[in-house]
Design a protein around this motif. Structure first.
Motif: not given
Length: 185
Positions: A45-67
């Motif tokens: 999950i740390r690897d996912y946060i470092e590599q793909d989380l920003v891209e996920f947040a940009e592609q899904n602006p209607g979804v709020v992401v909390y860490l």
């Protein structure tokens, strides 16, 4: 009914009305990633946060992401949906690619339908005002007081002869015609 249904919440199966007809509305409202900064089971999950989380947040602006970093705890992902459902998934010792797939599953579903005991298996957007159809809907009311079996209401009396019966009659008629021709000669 088995006992496992006693502990499930009961409800009706309601999909968002015409979701996708005009435009698609993502049903995932918020996603919470809970992980440990140092625990080995949180590496994926740390690897996912470092590599793909920003891209996920940009592609899904209607979804709020909390860490939510937590010490010495196993990683989990919690998805919250527009209908009020919360889906909790453990990400203990999962790889980066597995976490990517599970987050995509959370993004595309519409809540935890599998954990709901259905009170009604059929649903419609346009219910009939005439009531439900039954096998007796279009039967004659006289049948309620008739003494059965009755020749008047027998099914065979109302039906036209079947194709097999018609062929038999034609065959018999043809045999009789052939006999008449032979006797006439």
């Amino acid at each position: 009914m088995s006992n496992k249904n006693l502990f499930l919440k009961s409800g009706f199966l309601r999909a968002p009305l015409q979701n996708g007809v005009g435009r698609y509305v993502c049903q995932l409202q918020r996603i919470v990633l809970k992980f440990c900064k140092s625990n080995g089971s949180s590496r994926g999950i740390r690897d996912y946060i470092e590599q793909d989380l920003v891209e996920f947040a940009e592609q899904n602006p209607g979804v709020v992401v909390y860490l939510k970093p937590r010490r010495h705890r196993a990683p989990i992902v919690v998805g919250e949906y527009l209908n009020g459902d919360r889906v909790w998934m453990s990400m203990h010792n999962k790889t980066h690619s597995e976490i990517t797939k599970w987050i995509e599953v959370l993004r595309t579903q519409q809540g935890d339908v599998a954990a709901t005991r259905l009170r009604k298996y059929q649903s419609t957007d346009h219910p009939s005002i005439q009531g439900p159809w039954t096998p007796f809907t279009f039967k004659l009311p006289e049948l309620n007081t008739a003494t059965l079996p009755n020749v008047k209401y027998g099914e065979n009396n109302r039906l036209a002869p079947s194709a097999t019966e018609q062929l038999r009659r034609l065959f018999e008629k043809q045999k009789l015609d052939e006999k008449d021709l032979k006797t006439a000669e």
